[in-house]
Design a protein around this motif. Structure first.
Motif, short mmCIF file in Angstrom:
data_model
loop_
_atom_site.label_atom_id
_atom_site.label_comp_id
_atom_site.label_asym_id
_atom_site.label_seq_id
_atom_site.Cartn_x
_atom_site.Cartn_y
_atom_site.Cartn_z
N GLN A 79 -94.59 -47.12 -76.33
CA GLN A 79 -95.67 -46.46 -75.85
C GLN A 79 -95.41 -45.42 -74.94
OE1 GLN A 79 -97.16 -49.83 -73.33
NE2 GLN A 79 -95.65 -49.72 -71.66
N HIS A 80 -94.42 -45.17 -74.26
CA HIS A 80 -93.85 -44.09 -73.54
C HIS A 80 -93.63 -43.05 -74.35
CE1 HIS A 80 -94.21 -46.07 -69.55
NE2 HIS A 80 -93.18 -46.68 -69.75
N PHE A 81 -93.04 -43.17 -75.59
CA PHE A 81 -92.76 -42.25 -76.55
C PHE A 81 -94.08 -41.60 -76.99
CE2 PHE A 81 -89.75 -40.28 -79.30
CZ PHE A 81 -90.39 -39.75 -80.32
N CYS A 82 -95.25 -42.44 -77.13
CA CYS A 82 -96.65 -41.75 -77.66
C CYS A 82 -97.08 -41.32 -76.54
CB CYS A 82 -97.43 -43.07 -78.12
SG CYS A 82 -96.84 -43.88 -79.59
N THR A 83 -97.46 -41.58 -75.16
CA THR A 83 -98.04 -40.84 -74.21
C THR A 83 -97.41 -39.81 -73.67
OG1 THR A 83 -97.16 -42.59 -72.76
CG2 THR A 83 -99.15 -42.88 -73.57
N ALA A 84 -95.91 -39.70 -73.36
CA ALA A 84 -95.33 -38.75 -72.88
C ALA A 84 -94.76 -37.61 -73.77
CB ALA A 84 -94.30 -39.53 -71.91
N SER A 85 -94.72 -37.69 -75.19
CA SER A 85 -93.78 -37.10 -75.93
C SER A 85 -94.08 -35.74 -76.01
CB SER A 85 -93.89 -37.63 -77.30
OG SER A 85 -95.15 -37.45 -77.89
N ILE A 86 -95.57 -35.19 -75.69
CA ILE A 86 -95.84 -33.92 -75.77
C ILE A 86 -95.43 -33.32 -74.53
CG2 ILE A 86 -98.08 -34.23 -74.38
CD1 ILE A 86 -99.48 -32.20 -76.14
N TYR A 87 -95.06 -33.98 -73.20
CA TYR A 87 -94.71 -33.55 -72.08
C TYR A 87 -93.13 -33.38 -72.24
CZ TYR A 87 -99.32 -34.38 -70.65
OH TYR A 87 -100.77 -34.30 -70.61
N ALA A 100 -82.16 -42.12 -72.13
CA ALA A 100 -81.02 -43.30 -71.32
C ALA A 100 -81.82 -43.81 -70.39
CB ALA A 100 -79.89 -42.12 -70.95
N LYS A 101 -82.70 -43.08 -69.69
CA LYS A 101 -83.42 -43.87 -68.72
C LYS A 101 -84.38 -45.07 -69.11
CE LYS A 101 -86.97 -42.82 -65.07
NZ LYS A 101 -88.03 -41.74 -64.50
N GLU A 102 -85.10 -44.91 -70.30
CA GLU A 102 -85.72 -46.02 -70.90
C GLU A 102 -84.93 -47.10 -71.43
OE1 GLU A 102 -89.10 -46.26 -70.63
OE2 GLU A 102 -89.29 -44.28 -69.64
N LEU A 103 -83.89 -46.79 -71.97
CA LEU A 103 -82.73 -47.59 -72.41
C LEU A 103 -82.28 -48.58 -71.19
CD1 LEU A 103 -81.38 -48.22 -75.24
CD2 LEU A 103 -79.34 -46.83 -74.17
N SER A 104 -81.88 -47.76 -70.26
CA SER A 104 -81.25 -48.66 -68.92
C SER A 104 -82.52 -49.42 -68.32
CB SER A 104 -80.84 -47.56 -67.76
OG SER A 104 -79.99 -46.87 -68.38
N ALA A 105 -83.64 -49.09 -68.45
CA ALA A 105 -85.21 -50.18 -67.96
C ALA A 105 -85.04 -51.19 -68.89
CB ALA A 105 -86.14 -49.32 -68.07
N ILE A 106 -85.00 -51.16 -70.18
CA ILE A 106 -85.08 -52.29 -70.97
C ILE A 106 -83.84 -53.28 -70.99
CG2 ILE A 106 -84.98 -52.95 -73.53
CD1 ILE A 106 -86.58 -50.48 -74.18
N ALA A 107 -82.67 -52.73 -70.62
CA ALA A 107 -81.58 -53.37 -70.39
C ALA A 107 -81.74 -54.19 -69.12
CB ALA A 107 -80.26 -52.50 -70.41
N GLY A 108 -81.94 -53.64 -68.10
CA GLY A 108 -82.30 -54.38 -66.73
C GLY A 108 -83.53 -55.38 -66.98
N MET A 109 -84.37 -55.12 -67.63
CA MET A 109 -85.43 -56.21 -67.91
C MET A 109 -84.60 -57.29 -68.62
SD MET A 109 -89.04 -54.18 -68.75
CE MET A 109 -88.31 -53.37 -70.03
N VAL A 240 -77.54 -50.36 -81.98
CA VAL A 240 -78.88 -50.06 -82.00
C VAL A 240 -79.17 -48.80 -80.95
CG1 VAL A 240 -81.06 -51.23 -81.27
CG2 VAL A 240 -79.46 -52.37 -82.53
N SER A 241 -78.51 -48.85 -79.84
CA SER A 241 -78.82 -47.95 -78.58
C SER A 241 -78.40 -46.60 -79.42
CB SER A 241 -77.83 -48.19 -77.57
OG SER A 241 -78.24 -49.55 -77.08
#
Length: 263
Positions: A79-87, A100-109, A240-241
């Protein structure tokens, strides 16, 4: 982010309570830490999960909390890829940093969800029964935490990556189908249990066998080890990462609606 953490804490706590109430049923008034952990992953009483279809189906019910987490985390990157990709992706060098930031967030979750789930499950179990702590039980508990955290992280990431190409619904169905097929394939071991060498090869070739803590170190189940299982799960998560990084670096902007096929 605060709301997301709240939902993870709530989901993990509720899942842990239900997992304890449904799965932990010792014969007497007490239960060892080892028996508690193996009952979180398919065992019934002191007996590890067997290869009959009923027990495999029960194991999939035990995995429902993991499936639900994968569903929730499986759209975090997408969902972030869709909404933030243009920026974000108008500047190519920032793609990997963002990933890397999004990957870390999913790992933390993933780590947080498993930690809360196990904590809630053990609190409820300790309230209901007397738990006898052992070194083997502590090793199994740590192994359970690491293995399941790596697995749900890998599956959530796989859903995210497949969603970039096929949409979230198709990605959910594909990843869940893979996991279900891996678990149900244990049924074939029911017909070759007398051939320990063949059973061992089948279980070692199937990564889902590492989710069954009651099979660890038992010759009839291939002598699976906790360190070897953690290594395998770590390699899957790493693969996968890295695949995700490669895809994100080269993926064009999502200018079309994958979910509906429109713009």
């Amino acid at each position: 982010m605060t709301r997301k953490i709240f939902y993870i804490l709530l989901g993990g706590a509720v899942s842990g309570v239900l997992l304890s109430l449904v799965c932990v049923n010792p014969i007497g008034g007490g239960i060892s830490l080892t028996e508690t952990v193996v009952q979180f992953s398919g065992a019934r009483g002191p007996f590890p999960m067997n290869f009959i279809m009923l027990e495999l189906l029960n194991f999939m019910i035990d995995l429902l909390p993991s499936f639900l987490f994968e569903m929730a985390a499986g759209i975090a990157l997408y969902q972030h890829f869709c909404t933030a990709s243009i920026y974000v992706f108008s500047r190519t060098p920032k793609r990997i940093r963002w990933y890397a930031k999004e990957l870390s967030a999913i790992a933390g979750m993933s780590l947080l969800f498993q930690a809360v789930l196990l904590a809630a499950a053990f609190l409820v179990t300790a309230f209901r029964y007397e738990i006898q702590f052992t070194q083997k039980g502590a090793e199994l508990l740590l192994g359970h935490f690491v293995i399941y955290s790596l697995w749900i992280f890998s599956m959530a990431m796989l859903i995210n990556l497949l969603a970039l190409f096929f949409g979230s619904s198709s990605a959910f169905i594909a990843v869940y189908s893979i996991q279900i097929c891996l678990i149900l394939s244990f049924w074939f071991c029911h017909f070759c249990q007398d051939d320990l060498a063949l059973t061992s090869r089948i279980l070692r070739a199937n990564p889902a066998s590492r989710l069954v803590m009651g099979w660890m170190g038992r010759s009839e189940y291939g002598n699976l080890s906790i360190p070897g299982s953690i290594l395998l799960m770590g390699l899957i998560a790493l693969g996968v990462s890295l695949a995700g990084g490669w895809i994100v670096k080269r993926k064009e902007l999502l200018i079309s609606n994958i979910e509906t096929g429109g713009m």
